[in-house]
Scaffold this motif. Structure first.
Motif, PDB file in Angstrom:
ATOM      1  N   ASP A   1       0.838  -1.245   0.038  1.00 35.61           N
ATOM      2  CA  ASP A   1      -0.193   0.023   0.190  1.00 35.61           C
ATOM      3  C   ASP A   1       0.952   1.171  -0.222  1.00 35.61           C
ATOM      4  O   ASP A   1       2.079   1.192  -0.230  1.00 35.61           O
ATOM      5  CB  ASP A   1      -0.825  -0.048   1.191  1.00 35.61           C
ATOM      6  N   ALA A   2       0.424   2.408  -0.108  1.00 36.72           N
ATOM      7  CA  ALA A   2       0.899   3.484   0.158  1.00 36.72           C
ATOM      8  C   ALA A   2       2.373   3.595   1.123  1.00 36.72           C
ATOM      9  O   ALA A   2       3.384   4.046   0.962  1.00 36.72           O
ATOM     10  CB  ALA A   2       0.119   4.831   0.283  1.00 36.72           C
ATOM     11  N   GLY A   3       1.924   3.173   2.195  1.00 38.31           N
ATOM     12  CA  GLY A   3       2.870   2.868   3.428  1.00 38.31           C
ATOM     13  C   GLY A   3       4.200   2.137   3.244  1.00 38.31           C
ATOM     14  O   GLY A   3       5.117   2.371   3.678  1.00 38.31           O
ATOM     15  N   PHE A   4       3.938   1.228   2.217  1.00 32.77           N
ATOM     16  CA  PHE A   4       4.973   0.236   2.113  1.00 32.77           C
ATOM     17  C   PHE A   4       5.707   0.558   0.604  1.00 32.77           C
ATOM     18  O   PHE A   4       6.489  -0.185   0.270  1.00 32.77           O
ATOM     19  CB  PHE A   4       4.205  -1.244   1.858  1.00 32.77           C
ATOM     20  N   PHE A   5       5.281   1.771   0.041  1.00 31.05           N
ATOM     21  CA  PHE A   5       6.051   1.851  -1.208  1.00 31.05           C
ATOM     22  C   PHE A   5       7.479   2.039  -1.103  1.00 31.05           C
ATOM     23  O   PHE A   5       8.037   1.334  -1.973  1.00 31.05           O
ATOM     24  CB  PHE A   5       5.659   3.585  -1.667  1.00 31.05           C
TER      25      PHE A   5
ATOM     26  N   LYS B   1      13.959  13.362  -0.972  1.00 29.05           N
ATOM     27  CA  LYS B   1      12.997  14.023  -0.007  1.00 29.05           C
ATOM     28  C   LYS B   1      11.739  13.395   0.134  1.00 29.05           C
ATOM     29  O   LYS B   1      10.797  13.470   1.268  1.00 29.05           O
ATOM     30  CB  LYS B   1      12.733  15.260  -0.499  1.00 29.05           C
ATOM     31  N   SER B   2      11.625  12.139  -0.520  1.00 24.69           N
ATOM     32  CA  SER B   2      10.440  11.296  -0.498  1.00 24.69           C
ATOM     33  C   SER B   2      10.472  10.461   0.844  1.00 24.69           C
ATOM     34  O   SER B   2       9.353   9.789   1.212  1.00 24.69           O
ATOM     35  CB  SER B   2      10.231  10.417  -1.773  1.00 24.69           C
ATOM     36  N   VAL B   3      11.596  10.215   1.451  1.00 27.91           N
ATOM     37  CA  VAL B   3      11.644   9.424   2.651  1.00 27.91           C
ATOM     38  C   VAL B   3      12.404  10.111   3.781  1.00 27.91           C
ATOM     39  O   VAL B   3      12.889  11.192   3.633  1.00 27.91           O
ATOM     40  CB  VAL B   3      12.731   8.044   2.471  1.00 27.91           C
ATOM     41  N   PRO B   4      12.216   9.645   4.967  1.00 31.36           N
ATOM     42  CA  PRO B   4      12.689  10.454   6.232  1.00 31.36           C
ATOM     43  C   PRO B   4      14.418  10.607   6.219  1.00 31.36           C
ATOM     44  O   PRO B   4      14.994   9.728   5.380  1.00 31.36           O
ATOM     45  CB  PRO B   4      12.528   9.404   7.167  1.00 31.36           C
ATOM     46  N   LEU B   5      14.736  11.567   6.813  1.00 29.41           N
ATOM     47  CA  LEU B   5      16.044  12.062   6.870  1.00 29.41           C
ATOM     48  C   LEU B   5      16.875  10.787   6.932  1.00 29.41           C
ATOM     49  O   LEU B   5      18.123  10.569   6.381  1.00 29.41           O
ATOM     50  CB  LEU B   5      16.267  13.204   7.745  1.00 29.41           C
ATOM     51  N   TRP B   6      16.712   9.826   8.045  1.00 33.65           N
ATOM     52  CA  TRP B   6      17.631   8.629   8.272  1.00 33.65           C
ATOM     53  C   TRP B   6      17.827   7.937   7.239  1.00 33.65           C
ATOM     54  O   TRP B   6      18.900   7.267   7.301  1.00 33.65           O
ATOM     55  CB  TRP B   6      17.098   8.274   9.534  1.00 33.65           C
ATOM     56  N   LEU B   7      16.971   7.866   6.078  1.00 35.78           N
ATOM     57  CA  LEU B   7      17.108   6.872   4.953  1.00 35.78           C
ATOM     58  C   LEU B   7      17.938   7.598   3.696  1.00 35.78           C
ATOM     59  O   LEU B   7      18.183   6.834   2.824  1.00 35.78           O
ATOM     60  CB  LEU B   7      15.785   6.231   4.604  1.00 35.78           C
ATOM     61  N   ARG B   8      18.215   9.039   3.782  1.00 31.64           N
ATOM     62  CA  ARG B   8      18.752   9.342   2.779  1.00 31.64           C
ATOM     63  C   ARG B   8      20.269   9.187   2.505  1.00 31.64           C
ATOM     64  O   ARG B   8      20.831   9.070   3.627  1.00 31.64           O
ATOM     65  CB  ARG B   8      18.437  11.156   2.942  1.00 31.64           C
ATOM     66  N   PRO B   9      20.739   9.428   1.316  1.00 33.67           N
ATOM     67  CA  PRO B   9      22.152   9.327   1.449  1.00 33.67           C
ATOM     68  C   PRO B   9      23.002  10.469   2.090  1.00 33.67           C
ATOM     69  O   PRO B   9      22.391  11.633   2.318  1.00 33.67           O
ATOM     70  CB  PRO B   9      22.452   9.380  -0.249  1.00 33.67           C
ATOM     71  N   GLY B  10      24.055  10.179   2.423  1.00 30.65           N
ATOM     72  CA  GLY B  10      25.076  11.292   2.952  1.00 30.65           C
ATOM     73  C   GLY B  10      25.202  11.061   4.439  1.00 30.65           C
ATOM     74  O   GLY B  10      24.610  10.417   5.255  1.00 30.65           O
TER      75      GLY B  10
ATOM     76  N   GLY C   1       9.583   0.217   0.704  1.00 30.30           N
ATOM     77  CA  GLY C   1       9.940  -1.207   0.678  1.00 30.30           C
ATOM     78  C   GLY C   1       9.708  -1.856  -0.444  1.00 30.30           C
ATOM     79  O   GLY C   1      10.520  -2.780  -0.912  1.00 30.30           O
ATOM     80  N   LEU C   2       8.486  -1.801  -1.299  1.00 31.64           N
ATOM     81  CA  LEU C   2       8.238  -2.327  -2.462  1.00 31.64           C
ATOM     82  C   LEU C   2       9.456  -1.865  -3.608  1.00 31.64           C
ATOM     83  O   LEU C   2      10.034  -2.587  -4.317  1.00 31.64           O
ATOM     84  CB  LEU C   2       7.094  -1.698  -3.044  1.00 31.64           C
ATOM     85  N   VAL C   3       9.828  -0.634  -3.659  1.00 30.13           N
ATOM     86  CA  VAL C   3      11.000  -0.197  -4.467  1.00 30.13           C
ATOM     87  C   VAL C   3      12.129  -0.725  -4.098  1.00 30.13           C
ATOM     88  O   VAL C   3      13.095  -1.346  -4.860  1.00 30.13           O
ATOM     89  CB  VAL C   3      11.215   1.392  -4.392  1.00 30.13           C
ATOM     90  N   ALA C   4      12.393  -1.027  -2.694  1.00 29.55           N
ATOM     91  CA  ALA C   4      13.907  -1.566  -2.156  1.00 29.55           C
ATOM     92  C   ALA C   4      13.846  -3.028  -2.836  1.00 29.55           C
ATOM     93  O   ALA C   4      14.794  -3.595  -3.115  1.00 29.55           O
ATOM     94  CB  ALA C   4      13.854  -1.468  -1.008  1.00 29.55           C
ATOM     95  N   LEU C   5      12.688  -3.699  -2.414  1.00 30.59           N
ATOM     96  CA  LEU C   5      12.547  -5.127  -3.074  1.00 30.59           C
ATOM     97  C   LEU C   5      12.754  -5.245  -4.408  1.00 30.59           C
ATOM     98  O   LEU C   5      13.619  -6.156  -4.955  1.00 30.59           O
ATOM     99  CB  LEU C   5      11.236  -5.744  -2.558  1.00 30.59           C
ATOM    100  N   LEU C   6      12.244  -4.427  -5.379  1.00 29.97           N
ATOM    101  CA  LEU C   6      12.155  -4.356  -6.651  1.00 29.97           C
ATOM    102  C   LEU C   6      13.697  -4.045  -7.100  1.00 29.97           C
ATOM    103  O   LEU C   6      14.281  -5.190  -7.823  1.00 29.97           O
ATOM    104  CB  LEU C   6      11.596  -3.242  -7.257  1.00 29.97           C
TER     105      LEU C   6
ATOM    106  N   GLY D   1      -3.766   0.167  -2.068  1.00 21.47           N
ATOM    107  CA  GLY D   1      -3.768   1.791  -1.608  1.00 21.47           C
ATOM    108  C   GLY D   1      -2.790   2.529  -2.149  1.00 21.47           C
ATOM    109  O   GLY D   1      -2.490   3.519  -1.279  1.00 21.47           O
ATOM    110  N   LEU D   2      -1.952   2.222  -3.101  1.00 20.62           N
ATOM    111  CA  LEU D   2      -0.859   3.129  -3.611  1.00 20.62           C
ATOM    112  C   LEU D   2      -1.367   4.445  -4.190  1.00 20.62           C
ATOM    113  O   LEU D   2      -2.599   4.412  -4.615  1.00 20.62           O
ATOM    114  CB  LEU D   2      -0.038   2.153  -4.615  1.00 20.62           C
ATOM    115  N   THR D   3      -0.578   5.465  -3.992  1.00 14.75           N
ATOM    116  CA  THR D   3      -1.066   6.684  -4.391  1.00 14.75           C
ATOM    117  C   THR D   3      -1.030   6.789  -6.015  1.00 14.75           C
ATOM    118  O   THR D   3      -0.103   6.034  -6.642  1.00 14.75           O
ATOM    119  CB  THR D   3      -0.281   7.880  -4.021  1.00 14.75           C
ATOM    120  N   PRO D   4      -1.661   7.713  -6.842  1.00 12.71           N
ATOM    121  CA  PRO D   4      -1.325   7.981  -8.096  1.00 12.71           C
ATOM    122  C   PRO D   4      -0.020   8.299  -8.451  1.00 12.71           C
ATOM    123  O   PRO D   4       0.743   7.573  -9.308  1.00 12.71           O
ATOM    124  CB  PRO D   4      -2.177   8.976  -8.613  1.00 12.71           C
ATOM    125  N   PRO D   5       0.885   9.176  -7.765  1.00 14.29           N
ATOM    126  CA  PRO D   5       2.010   9.277  -8.295  1.00 14.29           C
ATOM    127  C   PRO D   5       2.847   8.077  -7.865  1.00 14.29           C
ATOM    128  O   PRO D   5       3.937   7.804  -8.568  1.00 14.29           O
ATOM    129  CB  PRO D   5       2.573  10.635  -7.015  1.00 14.29           C
TER     130      PRO D   5
END
Length: 332
Positions: free
Chosen positions: A12-16, A280-289, A18-23, A41-45
């Motif tokens: 669903d939208a909340g697992f997006f 910016k689509s994920v929380p700060l702690w998962l971003r690169p850097g 994780g789905l991308v990481a799995l792919l 319940g994935l969002t249109p974007p």
């Protein structure tokens, strides 16, 4: 030998994330089979980003059922060939051709569940599900990853779907002592422990699926290739089970500097992945850097120190302290 299989998951939208990481983990490890996702319940974007990478399917509302009982949904799609069910909170860390080959030969392949659950078994399964054969005792398996051939087992998904509909409507999925606490996973284990002969099952090596309390022990041997080891032995799956998930707003409640969390930035923002997200689509702690890495390490250290101090307190005080700790982490 290639991975001649179709992969099925649910998101669903909340697992997006994780789905991308799995792919991306499937593609980076040479597992090129089609990835099909039940859209809950994935969002249109999100759907737009997945277009061309993931085949999205939906179920009519009348068939959507209870979320804990949907894993056999490929039955409704007429799934054929070699089928691999894989949860969208998993990272695949190696080619799966050997498992696919065993499935193609007629074996039903799954990993044992977490070691604290491997004795799970309920006599009630036989009567509640109206099983066709007596229950036998066997290792309780995890349904987050399951591989089998529809040619060898044409009725498995249909039977699983049918029996999920027999789970009592008053079942409390949040209570471990209940016979159907794990929903479709309990139903699958009931089927495998009664209506499937033992020699047809291929119990995969337990060390190859790393559960949350294993993830801190997993060594990332080659980050670019995703190659990992647990106690010196190669892993196949990193499973970020339970919640909150690493990408949730409330993730700092449980966030540790483990292999799954360390690999997420590589799988979401790498320069060689199939689908790349915006930081910016994920929380700060998962971003690169470095800033993100410092936050993860800080959360890990805080959990270690705070956990030890809190669990030394008397029960009533400990419960209040845990609630306060969780509230603080959620505001970060």
């Amino acid at each position: 030998m290639g991975t001649e299989a179709t992969f099925y998951t649910i998101a669903d939208a909340g697992f997006f994330p994780g789905l991308v990481a799995l792919l991306n983990s499937l593609r980076l490890t040479g597992n090129s089979g089609e990835l099909v996702a039940l859209d809950r319940g994935l969002t249109p974007p999100q759907r737009a980003l997945l277009d061309g990478h993931v085949t999205l399917v939906e179920l009519p509302e009348a068939l959507a059922g209870r979320p804990m009982l949907l894993k056999a949904y490929p039955h409704l799609l007429g799934a054929s060939g070699t089928i691999v069910l894989v949860d969208s909170d998993m990272i695949v860390t190696r080619p799966l051709a050997d498992i696919v080959s065993r499935a193609q030969a007629g074996r039903i392949c799954a990993f044992p569940d977490h070691r604290s659950h491997r004795e799970r078994w309920f006599a009630e399964w036989e009567e509640e599900l109206e099983l066709r054969a007596p229950l036998r005792r066997r290792t309780y398996l995890n349904a987050g990853f399951l591989a089998f051939s529809a040619e060898h087992w044409p009725d498995l998904l249909g039977r699983w779907w049918e029996l999920c509909d027999r789970v009592p409507r008053d079942q409390h999925f949040g209570r471990f002592e209940q016979p159907f606490w794990a929903g479709d996973q309990d139903v699958l284990n009931a089927i495998l422990a009664s209506e499937v002969h033992e020699e047809a099952l291929a119990e995969l090596p337990g060390h190859e699926e790393a559960y949350p309390d294993d993830l801190l022990e997993v060594e990332i041997v080659d980050e670019r290739a995703l190659r990992c080891e647990l106690h010196g032995r190669p892993t196949a799956i990193l499973h970020y089970a339970l919640g909150p998930k690493a990408w949730d707003r409330q993730a700092l409640v449980r966030l540790r500097d483990d292999a799954y969390v360390r690999l997420l930035p590589r799988l979401l923002f790498g320069d060689d992945i199939a689908l790349r997200l915006e930081p910016k689509s994920v929380p700060l702690w998962l971003r690169p850097g470095r800033r993100a890495r410092a936050l993860v390490r800080g959360a890990d250290l805080a959990h270690g120190g705070v956990r030890g101090a809190i669990h030394a307190l008397p029960r009533p005080v400990r419960d209040r302290a845990l609630a306060l700790r969780n509230a603080v982490f959620r505001r970060l």
